[in-house]
Design a protein around this motif. Structure first.
Motif, PDB file in Angstrom:
ATOM      1  N   ALA A  27       2.948 -35.842  12.779  1.00 54.57           N
ATOM      2  CA  ALA A  27       3.811 -35.159  13.750  1.00 54.57           C
ATOM      3  C   ALA A  27       3.269 -35.349  15.162  1.00 54.57           C
ATOM      4  O   ALA A  27       4.025 -35.653  16.103  1.00 54.57           O
ATOM      5  CB  ALA A  27       3.925 -33.680  13.404  1.00 54.57           C
ATOM      6  N   ARG A  28       1.955 -35.189  15.335  1.00 57.64           N
ATOM      7  CA  ARG A  28       1.346 -35.386  16.658  1.00 57.64           C
ATOM      8  C   ARG A  28       1.461 -36.832  17.109  1.00 57.64           C
ATOM      9  O   ARG A  28       1.712 -37.115  18.291  1.00 57.64           O
ATOM     10  CB  ARG A  28      -0.113 -34.952  16.636  1.00 57.64           C
ATOM     11  CG  ARG A  28      -0.315 -33.447  16.514  1.00 57.64           C
ATOM     12  CD  ARG A  28      -1.747 -33.066  16.843  1.00 57.64           C
ATOM     13  NE  ARG A  28      -2.702 -33.595  15.895  1.00 57.64           N
ATOM     14  CZ  ARG A  28      -3.147 -32.938  14.824  1.00 57.64           C
ATOM     15  NH1 ARG A  28      -2.688 -31.721  14.553  1.00 57.64           N
ATOM     16  NH2 ARG A  28      -4.038 -33.473  14.021  1.00 57.64           N
ATOM     17  N   MET A  29       1.277 -37.768  16.177  1.00 60.73           N
ATOM     18  CA  MET A  29       1.391 -39.177  16.537  1.00 60.73           C
ATOM     19  C   MET A  29       2.816 -39.510  16.970  1.00 60.73           C
ATOM     20  O   MET A  29       3.025 -40.263  17.930  1.00 60.73           O
ATOM     21  CB  MET A  29       0.961 -40.050  15.351  1.00 60.73           C
ATOM     22  CG  MET A  29      -0.541 -40.014  15.083  1.00 60.73           C
ATOM     23  SD  MET A  29      -1.027 -40.858  13.542  1.00 60.73           S
ATOM     24  CE  MET A  29      -0.525 -42.550  13.890  1.00 60.73           C
ATOM     25  N   SER A  81     -10.357 -41.876  13.828  1.00 60.28           N
ATOM     26  CA  SER A  81     -10.504 -40.503  14.298  1.00 60.28           C
ATOM     27  C   SER A  81      -9.144 -39.827  14.439  1.00 60.28           C
ATOM     28  O   SER A  81      -9.008 -38.622  14.207  1.00 60.28           O
ATOM     29  CB  SER A  81     -11.257 -40.477  15.627  1.00 60.28           C
ATOM     30  OG  SER A  81     -10.482 -41.040  16.681  1.00 60.28           O
ATOM     31  N   ILE A  82      -8.119 -40.595  14.804  1.00 65.28           N
ATOM     32  CA  ILE A  82      -6.766 -40.036  14.862  1.00 65.28           C
ATOM     33  C   ILE A  82      -6.302 -39.657  13.461  1.00 65.28           C
ATOM     34  O   ILE A  82      -5.768 -38.556  13.235  1.00 65.28           O
ATOM     35  CB  ILE A  82      -5.795 -41.056  15.492  1.00 65.28           C
ATOM     36  CG1 ILE A  82      -6.134 -41.283  16.961  1.00 65.28           C
ATOM     37  CG2 ILE A  82      -4.346 -40.593  15.330  1.00 65.28           C
ATOM     38  CD1 ILE A  82      -5.294 -42.377  17.621  1.00 65.28           C
ATOM     39  N   TYR A  83      -6.503 -40.539  12.513  1.00 66.50           N
ATOM     40  CA  TYR A  83      -6.058 -40.279  11.141  1.00 66.50           C
ATOM     41  C   TYR A  83      -6.866 -39.180  10.475  1.00 66.50           C
ATOM     42  O   TYR A  83      -6.411 -38.585   9.497  1.00 66.50           O
ATOM     43  CB  TYR A  83      -6.091 -41.571  10.319  1.00 66.50           C
ATOM     44  CG  TYR A  83      -4.780 -42.324  10.398  1.00 66.50           C
ATOM     45  CD1 TYR A  83      -3.881 -42.306   9.348  1.00 66.50           C
ATOM     46  CD2 TYR A  83      -4.430 -43.027  11.545  1.00 66.50           C
ATOM     47  CE1 TYR A  83      -2.669 -42.970   9.429  1.00 66.50           C
ATOM     48  CE2 TYR A  83      -3.220 -43.690  11.641  1.00 66.50           C
ATOM     49  CZ  TYR A  83      -2.342 -43.661  10.573  1.00 66.50           C
ATOM     50  OH  TYR A  83      -1.131 -44.302  10.673  1.00 66.50           O
ATOM     51  N   ALA A  84      -8.040 -38.895  11.012  1.00 66.40           N
ATOM     52  CA  ALA A  84      -8.825 -37.763  10.508  1.00 66.40           C
ATOM     53  C   ALA A  84      -8.421 -36.453  11.169  1.00 66.40           C
ATOM     54  O   ALA A  84      -8.959 -35.390  10.837  1.00 66.40           O
ATOM     55  CB  ALA A  84     -10.306 -38.024  10.734  1.00 66.40           C
ATOM     56  N   GLY A  85      -7.490 -36.525  12.119  1.00 65.72           N
ATOM     57  CA  GLY A  85      -7.023 -35.320  12.789  1.00 65.72           C
ATOM     58  C   GLY A  85      -7.897 -34.871  13.932  1.00 65.72           C
ATOM     59  O   GLY A  85      -7.762 -33.743  14.420  1.00 65.72           O
ATOM     60  N   ALA A  86      -8.802 -35.739  14.405  1.00 64.76           N
ATOM     61  CA  ALA A  86      -9.762 -35.332  15.436  1.00 64.76           C
ATOM     62  C   ALA A  86      -9.197 -35.416  16.851  1.00 64.76           C
ATOM     63  O   ALA A  86      -9.793 -34.885  17.781  1.00 64.76           O
ATOM     64  CB  ALA A  86     -11.020 -36.200  15.337  1.00 64.76           C
ATOM     65  N   LEU A  93      -3.919 -38.800  23.007  1.00 67.88           N
ATOM     66  CA  LEU A  93      -3.458 -39.498  21.807  1.00 67.88           C
ATOM     67  C   LEU A  93      -2.570 -40.678  22.185  1.00 67.88           C
ATOM     68  O   LEU A  93      -2.709 -41.781  21.627  1.00 67.88           O
ATOM     69  CB  LEU A  93      -2.700 -38.512  20.914  1.00 67.88           C
ATOM     70  CG  LEU A  93      -2.224 -39.002  19.557  1.00 67.88           C
ATOM     71  CD1 LEU A  93      -3.351 -39.640  18.762  1.00 67.88           C
ATOM     72  CD2 LEU A  93      -1.608 -37.847  18.776  1.00 67.88           C
ATOM     73  N   ALA A  94      -1.669 -40.484  23.138  1.00 68.77           N
ATOM     74  CA  ALA A  94      -0.794 -41.577  23.568  1.00 68.77           C
ATOM     75  C   ALA A  94      -1.600 -42.719  24.174  1.00 68.77           C
ATOM     76  O   ALA A  94      -1.351 -43.901  23.873  1.00 68.77           O
ATOM     77  CB  ALA A  94       0.227 -41.050  24.570  1.00 68.77           C
TER      78      ALA A  94
END
Length: 365
Positions: A27-29, A81-86, A93-94
């Motif tokens: 969702a954040r991505m 790190s993105i896929y780990a939710g960090a 993120l963008a």
């Protein structure tokens, strides 16, 4: 061709869908891509100039499958790190995603070429509810014809064990499908699978390790238990294969409906999250073939249709059935999570307020 605003909007629709289905990382991505994707990379430009309908084409999940493959191959620590939710800040993120698209554009570009093949065994826990309704109407013996079978993991529906609301049934199996049960206790109807066959326009060989990696890439990062289940199901196919062929869905269904049908057996078309990918001429031919076969159906040789397809406005799936002889009208028997995490016979789901999205993105069977 969709305009850029519509393409960014498709990522917002997928954000809504991910939030509804308890997938906060994706969702954040989605929100970050919608707000911050640039044309500074070839991949970014290709996404923002997408020629089709981006929601029906599942454009966000094509991209995210490729990104997840990089993570699982250990190719990018920043992406991991993105896929780990960090990473949760939207601007950060963008910016990070744009850097990653620049680094890995060549590897990611082919992932946009075809729709995601999210071959999720958990969907069998929703489909079985529809099959039991068909069996309740016409008797236990059924032959299943699945279109859009991908790697055939839901063609194992006769070999899975199920736990629906505390009621277990099915053979001993490495995989037990146990959705969270919502609504009234399940009315278990006996099923006797005479045959289970499937087709896909681009079938995947689950016994190929490269295919296993591709299937794993389409598993959302928030649900590692799904990856375990997918791997167990692949192991079942390695032990004993499934009846899966390469074919156009309409060609295959027309041919199967023309075959002699055993007396006392209900022939059932089954599919899950596939209708949006069918070209409209193919979908129309399947509708026409089923309508014609339904008109020929008798009490001795009935015909059924079971689907699990998305209601994108509400962010969940609907399980609907129709059968002949009878009026052939669609009946909704349950709703479910996109990956079968929960099944709700009360059909309330756990949805956010309805989302607004283009008419062209609607899925109408």
């Amino acid at each position: 061709m969709a305009d850029e605003q519509s393409i960014r909007g498709a990522f917002l629709i997928q954000q809504h869908y991910c939030e509804t289905n308890a997938a906060p990382i994706y969702a954040r991505m989605c929100a970050a891509v919608a707000a911050g994707l640039t044309r500074e990379t070839a991949l970014g430009a290709r996404i923002l100039d997408w020629p089709g309908e981006p929601t029906r084409d599942a454009l966000p999940l094509r991209l995210f499958g490729g990104l997840h493959a990089l993570v699982q191959a250990g190719q990018d620590d920043e992406l991991a790190s993105i896929y780990a939710g960090a990473v949760s800040d939207g601007d950060a993120l963008a910016a990070t995603l744009n850097r990653i698209l620049a680094r890995h554009g060549d590897a990611l570009m082919p992932w946009l070429d075809g729709p995601p093949q999210t071959n999720e065994p958990g969907r069998s826990g929703a489909l079985i509810v529809g099959l039991m309704e068909i069996a309740r109407r016409h008797g236990p013996p059924i032959e299943v014809l699945e279109i859009g079978s991908s790697a055939g993991l839901n063609l194992l529906i006769d070999r899975y064990r199920f736990n629906l609301g505390g009621t277990e049934f099915g053979p001993d199996s490495p995989v037990t499908i146990t959705p969270e049960w919502r609504g009234a206790p399940p009315a278990i109807s006996p099923l006797a699978f005479v045959s289970v066959r499937g087709c896909d326009v681009h079938p995947m060989d689950a016994t190929d390790p490269a295919v296993g990696k591709r299937l794993a890439a389409y598993v959302w990062p928030d649900t590692p238990e799904r990856l375990t289940r997918v791997n167990l199901a692949i192991g079942m196919i390695c032990d004993r294969g499934v009846d899966l062929v390469r074919a156009d869905a309409a060609d295959w269904i027309e041919a199967r409906l023309a075959e002699p049908q055993p007396a006392g057996v209900t022939r059932v078309l089954m599919h899950s999250v596939v209708w949006q990918y069918l070209p409209e001429p193919v979908a129309n031919r399947i509708r026409a073939a089923m309508t014609a076969a339904g008109a020929r159906a008798t009490a001795e040789r009935p015909l059924g249709w079971v689907m699990m397809e998305p209601d994108r406005a509400l962010g969940h799936q609907t399980i609907r059935v129709r059968s002949w002889p009878g009026d052939g009208d669609w009946q909704t028997v349950a709703t479910s999570h996109a990956h079968g995490t929960w099944v709700d016979t009360g059909m309330g789901g756990d949805a956010l307020p309805p989302a607004s999205f283009p008419e062209a993105a609607r899925v109408v069977v």
